[in-house]
Design an enzyme around this catalytic site. Sequence first.
Site, PDB file in Angstrom:
ATOM      1  N   ASP A 220     -12.767   8.853   7.618  1.00  0.00           N
ATOM      2  CA  ASP A 220     -12.874   8.163   8.906  1.00  0.00           C
ATOM      3  C   ASP A 220     -13.183   9.160  10.025  1.00  0.00           C
ATOM      4  O   ASP A 220     -12.617   9.083  11.112  1.00  0.00           O
ATOM      5  CB  ASP A 220     -11.583   7.405   9.213  1.00  0.00           C
ATOM      6  CG  ASP A 220     -11.773   6.343  10.297  1.00  0.00           C
ATOM      7  OD1 ASP A 220     -12.929   5.905  10.498  1.00  0.00           O
ATOM      8  OD2 ASP A 220     -10.784   5.972  10.957  1.00  0.00           O
ATOM      9  N   LYS A 222     -14.949  10.543  13.098  1.00  0.00           N
ATOM     10  CA  LYS A 222     -15.662   9.986  14.237  1.00  0.00           C
ATOM     11  C   LYS A 222     -15.195  10.737  15.484  1.00  0.00           C
ATOM     12  O   LYS A 222     -14.165  11.427  15.449  1.00  0.00           O
ATOM     13  CB  LYS A 222     -15.406   8.482  14.373  1.00  0.00           C
ATOM     14  CG  LYS A 222     -13.939   8.078  14.404  1.00  0.00           C
ATOM     15  CD  LYS A 222     -13.796   6.571  14.382  1.00  0.00           C
ATOM     16  CE  LYS A 222     -12.325   6.155  14.336  1.00  0.00           C
ATOM     17  NZ  LYS A 222     -12.181   4.687  14.266  1.00  0.00           N
ATOM     18  N   ASN A 225     -11.541  10.913  16.661  1.00  0.00           N
ATOM     19  CA  ASN A 225     -10.582  11.660  15.847  1.00  0.00           C
ATOM     20  C   ASN A 225     -10.753  13.170  15.960  1.00  0.00           C
ATOM     21  O   ASN A 225     -10.181  13.922  15.178  1.00  0.00           O
ATOM     22  CB  ASN A 225     -10.691  11.226  14.383  1.00  0.00           C
ATOM     23  CG  ASN A 225     -10.210   9.803  14.181  1.00  0.00           C
ATOM     24  OD1 ASN A 225      -9.454   9.266  14.984  1.00  0.00           O
ATOM     25  ND2 ASN A 225     -10.660   9.171  13.104  1.00  0.00           N
ATOM     26  N   ASP A 241      -5.910  11.986  12.457  1.00  0.00           N
ATOM     27  CA  ASP A 241      -5.929  10.634  11.904  1.00  0.00           C
ATOM     28  C   ASP A 241      -6.347  10.588  10.435  1.00  0.00           C
ATOM     29  O   ASP A 241      -7.515  10.423  10.105  1.00  0.00           O
ATOM     30  CB  ASP A 241      -6.855   9.741  12.726  1.00  0.00           C
ATOM     31  CG  ASP A 241      -6.490   8.279  12.550  1.00  0.00           C
ATOM     32  OD1 ASP A 241      -5.810   7.957  11.562  1.00  0.00           O
ATOM     33  OD2 ASP A 241      -6.881   7.464  13.396  1.00  0.00           O
ATOM     34  N   THR A 262     -15.203   3.246   9.639  1.00  0.00           N
ATOM     35  CA  THR A 262     -15.668   2.607  10.870  1.00  0.00           C
ATOM     36  C   THR A 262     -17.160   2.345  10.712  1.00  0.00           C
ATOM     37  O   THR A 262     -17.908   3.254  10.349  1.00  0.00           O
ATOM     38  CB  THR A 262     -15.397   3.520  12.083  1.00  0.00           C
ATOM     39  OG1 THR A 262     -13.994   3.771  12.168  1.00  0.00           O
ATOM     40  CG2 THR A 262     -15.854   2.858  13.376  1.00  0.00           C
TER      41      THR A 262
END
Length: 421
Positions: A220, A222, A225, A241, A262
């Site tokens: 994840d 992105k 984060n 995260d 995401t």
Amino acid sequence: MGCGSSKVLPEPPKNCCVDFVKAVVKGNKKQKLFEEESLKPPGKKNYFWGVYCSSDAQEPTPPAAQPPKQKHKQGDQEVTKQNKVAKYRAKFDPRVTARYNIKALIGRGSFSRVVRVEHRATKQPFAIKIIETKAKEGREVCESELNVLRRVSHRNIIQLMEVFESHERVYMVMELATGGELFDRIIAKGSFTERDATRVLQMVLDSIKYLHSLGITHRDLKPENLLYYHPGVDSKILVTDFGLASSGNKAGDWLMRTTCGTPEYIAPEILLRKPYTNAVDAWALGVITYIMLSGSMPFEEENRTRLYRMILKGRYSFAGEPWPNVSNLAKDFITRLLTIDPNDRMTASQALKHPWIVTMAASSSMKNLHRSISQNLMRRASSRCHSSKSGHSSGSNKSRRNWEKDLLERNLKYQPHHELQ
């Protein structure tokens, strides 16, 4: 988020539970004391890279129309506030309050809260993620998140300091990043060049290379984060995260099958529901680099089906500002990461050896890309806000909540930014 160099970690609990809805551990100048936050009425806000856009804003009442405040009412309100604060503190495990002084509420999610705290003995600031362990979703990601955080020790990865477990809650004491998100810093800085981008990427790539060497895939990655440790210009980047992270075997032979992430950052092989490797993190890094240099997304569509088609075809371009001022080496770096076939995609280790990263964009133009990046970021934020408002008034556009529901139906474990409800 200051923290010591030592980690105090208890033995892993038999039934560790961590919140499925992830909370970003961070702090900024807009933090409010938890006493104030706990009294604040809930409101609906859309958040995009540091830009708030209220979807149900109301005009404030003119000062003249407000009744004059009375001293006895203020006294009653103060007493009520103090009572609420006392009740709030009483909910914490005594072991936690004995060691930490609760300072501020940072964020709230469906199953979690994140508070800023101060260690009573050392006065060092930390963040505590409080997870309600009753939820089934929390139990599903407990093992992955805690196991990952307990295993890692890298200067560019958020550190887990201590864990307290009670019957219904888990308290995760973590580093506190006070420098803000990556794009908040870019917008505020006033200047951003390719060399600045390579400095960020060196830190992120080094941490991802480390994770992959341990058989850990973030899944994840992105901009939200990637947090700065402190507000100073020399601050390091922290990868945060790990709610969707997967721990497997070393040597890169670990195959995963869970559809998660995401949407705009998901690799093609995940969308195709094929077994995949840690190469999905490299794809996400390609998307992040594209955004970092332009302020726009390589794959963006309000319609989810069209978005997924764009990703599956690898359909993106280097058209428009500021791409004419971006070097060919930078574009080559992005292209080698946004490669459809994961076997042909650069690994984190290979990306660190790419000429653009090694030379820190020495042969690239040092043109300031800040204006174009900021304009594109703001334009996208404004467009998102407008689409959200239109979605409330008509059926032509899906509201954010319907979009999230649609993603859940597709088994995409999308996490709303900051999880502020």
